[in-house]
Motif scaffolding. Sequence first.
Motif, PDB file in Angstrom:
ATOM      1  N   ASN A 331       0.807  -1.226   0.000  1.00 25.89           N
ATOM      2  CA  ASN A 331       0.000   0.000   0.000  1.00 25.89           C
ATOM      3  C   ASN A 331       0.841   1.277   0.000  1.00 25.89           C
ATOM      4  N   ILE A 332       2.150   1.135  -0.094  1.00 21.87           N
ATOM      5  CA  ILE A 332       3.045   2.291  -0.009  1.00 21.87           C
ATOM      6  C   ILE A 332       3.783   2.489  -1.336  1.00 21.87           C
ATOM      7  N   ASP A 333       3.731   3.726  -1.841  1.00 10.50           N
ATOM      8  CA  ASP A 333       4.446   4.058  -3.075  1.00 10.50           C
ATOM      9  C   ASP A 333       5.877   4.496  -2.809  1.00 10.50           C
ATOM     10  N   VAL A 334       6.063   5.334  -1.800  1.00 12.91           N
ATOM     11  CA  VAL A 334       7.386   5.894  -1.518  1.00 12.91           C
ATOM     12  C   VAL A 334       7.727   5.674  -0.049  1.00 12.91           C
ATOM     13  N   ASP A 335       8.779   4.915   0.189  1.00 11.74           N
ATOM     14  CA  ASP A 335       9.246   4.603   1.539  1.00 11.74           C
ATOM     15  C   ASP A 335      10.354   5.597   1.901  1.00 11.74           C
ATOM     16  N   LEU A 336      10.097   6.450   2.896  1.00  5.17           N
ATOM     17  CA  LEU A 336      11.059   7.454   3.322  1.00  5.17           C
ATOM     18  C   LEU A 336      11.666   7.137   4.691  1.00  5.17           C
ATOM     19  N   THR A 337      11.664   5.854   5.066  1.00  2.00           N
ATOM     20  CA  THR A 337      12.252   5.486   6.362  1.00  2.00           C
ATOM     21  C   THR A 337      13.743   5.817   6.408  1.00  2.00           C
ATOM     22  N   SER A 338      14.372   5.922   5.245  1.00  5.77           N
ATOM     23  CA  SER A 338      15.801   6.242   5.206  1.00  5.77           C
ATOM     24  C   SER A 338      16.084   7.644   5.756  1.00  5.77           C
ATOM     25  N   ILE A 339      15.049   8.526   5.771  1.00  2.00           N
ATOM     26  CA  ILE A 339      15.225   9.838   6.413  1.00  2.00           C
ATOM     27  C   ILE A 339      15.360   9.655   7.918  1.00  2.00           C
ATOM     28  N   ILE A 340      14.480   8.851   8.505  1.00  2.00           N
ATOM     29  CA  ILE A 340      14.519   8.575   9.945  1.00  2.00           C
ATOM     30  C   ILE A 340      15.840   7.919  10.324  1.00  2.00           C
ATOM     31  N   GLN A 341      16.346   7.057   9.458  1.00  2.00           N
ATOM     32  CA  GLN A 341      17.581   6.320   9.734  1.00  2.00           C
ATOM     33  C   GLN A 341      18.832   7.144   9.464  1.00  2.00           C
ATOM     34  N   GLY A 342      18.647   8.372   8.967  1.00  2.00           N
ATOM     35  CA  GLY A 342      19.785   9.246   8.721  1.00  2.00           C
ATOM     36  C   GLY A 342      20.572   8.934   7.465  1.00  2.00           C
ATOM     37  N   GLN A 343      19.988   8.128   6.579  1.00  2.00           N
ATOM     38  CA  GLN A 343      20.696   7.736   5.358  1.00  2.00           C
ATOM     39  C   GLN A 343      20.530   8.752   4.235  1.00  2.00           C
ATOM     40  N   ILE A 344      19.398   9.472   4.212  1.00  2.00           N
ATOM     41  CA  ILE A 344      19.188  10.538   3.252  1.00  2.00           C
ATOM     42  C   ILE A 344      18.598  11.743   3.985  1.00  2.00           C
ATOM     43  N   SER A 345      18.711  12.910   3.384  1.00  2.00           N
ATOM     44  CA  SER A 345      18.172  14.132   3.986  1.00  2.00           C
ATOM     45  C   SER A 345      16.708  14.312   3.601  1.00  2.00           C
ATOM     46  N   VAL A 346      16.031  15.216   4.296  1.00  2.00           N
ATOM     47  CA  VAL A 346      14.660  15.576   3.937  1.00  2.00           C
ATOM     48  C   VAL A 346      14.626  16.119   2.512  1.00  2.00           C
ATOM     49  N   GLU A 347      15.617  16.893   2.134  1.00  2.00           N
ATOM     50  CA  GLU A 347      15.677  17.451   0.780  1.00  2.00           C
ATOM     51  C   GLU A 347      15.770  16.342  -0.260  1.00  2.00           C
ATOM     52  N   GLN A 348      16.569  15.319   0.015  1.00  2.00           N
ATOM     53  CA  GLN A 348      16.673  14.197  -0.914  1.00  2.00           C
ATOM     54  C   GLN A 348      15.353  13.419  -0.974  1.00  2.00           C
ATOM     55  N   GLY A 349      14.680  13.317   0.183  1.00  2.00           N
ATOM     56  CA  GLY A 349      13.367  12.682   0.189  1.00  2.00           C
ATOM     57  C   GLY A 349      12.371  13.444  -0.655  1.00  2.00           C
ATOM     58  N   GLY A 350      12.422  14.783  -0.582  1.00  2.00           N
ATOM     59  CA  GLY A 350      11.552  15.606  -1.426  1.00  2.00           C
ATOM     60  C   GLY A 350      11.825  15.395  -2.899  1.00  2.00           C
ATOM     61  N   GLN A 351      13.092  15.229  -3.261  1.00  2.00           N
ATOM     62  CA  GLN A 351      13.438  14.967  -4.653  1.00  2.00           C
ATOM     63  C   GLN A 351      12.869  13.628  -5.103  1.00  2.00           C
ATOM     64  N   LEU A 352      12.944  12.611  -4.230  1.00  2.00           N
ATOM     65  CA  LEU A 352      12.356  11.304  -4.550  1.00  2.00           C
ATOM     66  C   LEU A 352      10.861  11.436  -4.825  1.00  2.00           C
ATOM     67  N   LEU A 353      10.169  12.233  -3.983  1.00  2.00           N
ATOM     68  CA  LEU A 353       8.730  12.429  -4.175  1.00  2.00           C
ATOM     69  C   LEU A 353       8.443  13.147  -5.492  1.00  2.00           C
ATOM     70  N   PHE A 354       9.213  14.179  -5.778  1.00  2.00           N
ATOM     71  CA  PHE A 354       9.021  14.931  -7.017  1.00  2.00           C
ATOM     72  C   PHE A 354       9.217  14.024  -8.224  1.00  2.00           C
ATOM     73  N   ASP A 355      10.268  13.220  -8.224  1.00  2.00           N
ATOM     74  CA  ASP A 355      10.536  12.312  -9.343  1.00  2.00           C
ATOM     75  C   ASP A 355       9.412  11.289  -9.504  1.00  2.00           C
ATOM     76  N   HIS A 356       8.921  10.773  -8.374  1.00  2.00           N
ATOM     77  CA  HIS A 356       7.829   9.796  -8.433  1.00  2.00           C
ATOM     78  C   HIS A 356       6.552  10.458  -8.960  1.00  2.00           C
ATOM     79  N   LEU A 357       6.304  11.680  -8.525  1.00  2.00           N
ATOM     80  CA  LEU A 357       5.147  12.434  -8.999  1.00  2.00           C
ATOM     81  C   LEU A 357       5.169  12.580 -10.516  1.00  2.00           C
ATOM     82  N   ILE A 358       6.313  12.902 -11.088  1.00  3.85           N
ATOM     83  CA  ILE A 358       6.432  13.068 -12.531  1.00  3.85           C
ATOM     84  C   ILE A 358       6.087  11.762 -13.233  1.00  3.85           C
TER      85      ILE A 358
END
Length: 386
Positions: A331-358
């Motif tokens: 039921n999940i399109d974009v998993d952003l748990t890597s932000i919580i784990q400190g592996q990517i930044s919030v900004e990188q997570g936003g880029q992932l969302l933008f790319d998925h949106l396109i």
Amino acid sequence: MNLKLFARENGTFGIRNRIAVLSTVACANHVAELIANSCELADAYTHPYGCDQLGPDLVLSFDMLYKMGIHPNVGAVVVVGLGCEEIDAKTLGEKISESGKPVLSLVIQEVGGTTKTKETGATFCKEMAAKLICQPRVDAPFSALTVGLECGGSDYTSGIASNPAIGVACGMIIREGAKAVFGETTELMGAEDILDELCELPETAEFIRNKILKVEQIALDMKVDLRGSQPSPGNIDGGLTTIEEKSLGGICKAGKEPIVDGLEFGQSVTKPGLSFMDTPGNDLAASLGICAGGAQVILFSTGRGTPMGFAAAPMIKITANQHVATVMSENIDVDLTSIIQGQISVEQGGQLLFDHLIRVCQGEEVVAEKLGHREFSLYRISPILT
């Protein structure tokens, strides 16, 4: 940036090309569902209303069905009525047809019952589907896009990862010339000062404050405590303790973007930038208002997990909760748990969302679509009197 979208005769553009089967009344729901089930491209827009409604409540139901009919993601429409309800199927169909879309209006009492109405509607849907499948996508400006921002089943990860990432994506969307809209008035209480700072104009800030005060007053008049629903039991289990905490996390969806407009429920989003719409916190009702405003796609964060989709627009499901991402992975399109784990930044997570949106705008299905989650309901503002 240009997108490949479906052009409509009224000048709008859709990211999907589907058939809306609109029921005007609860009594027509089953027939609408039978018609929609006969065609892979059709969706049934069913609800428990359409009869015994008065005044503004009746007007709202008619307007919301009309706006679903002219929604950019809809290429053809079937309107199904019983024949003795307040919302007249033929009147609704005629108004929708002014947008240039093919429309068939069916009245069960006139066509001759369930089976004949279903067969007539199914034939029309198959004819329309054959045409819609052949319709090409065309170049469209990014400014043709309106994106809804929503959250449901929030938890502690929503406010520190998913929603801030949506805020980053919101900024990227707006800088490309598109419009964005958020609502859920009940989930803004306690964040008024932040909203004041984000609003471009003082009248917009006043509009939002008045809507929040109205919700609070309605609760007082009903002698109920909003803390029974805000935060909800699920929110509390997810680590949220107060209305203010939930609101501060929810407003992160706006990022740092100025709020350019304040809109009534279902009012069309017209200004480039970020707009606020007065909607309930209820997911279905909020989605209805946002999509009636013109949103072709919704970014939806969920900390607790929700499978819900919406009939008119793809809903991109986002979580930063590792348990939800694992247990409800389908039921999940974009998993952003890597932000919580400190592996990517919030900004990188936003880029992932933008790319998925396109990709979704260009035709990639969201998981809710794949699973058949195309929920719909109207929003009622008056009690049942008759």
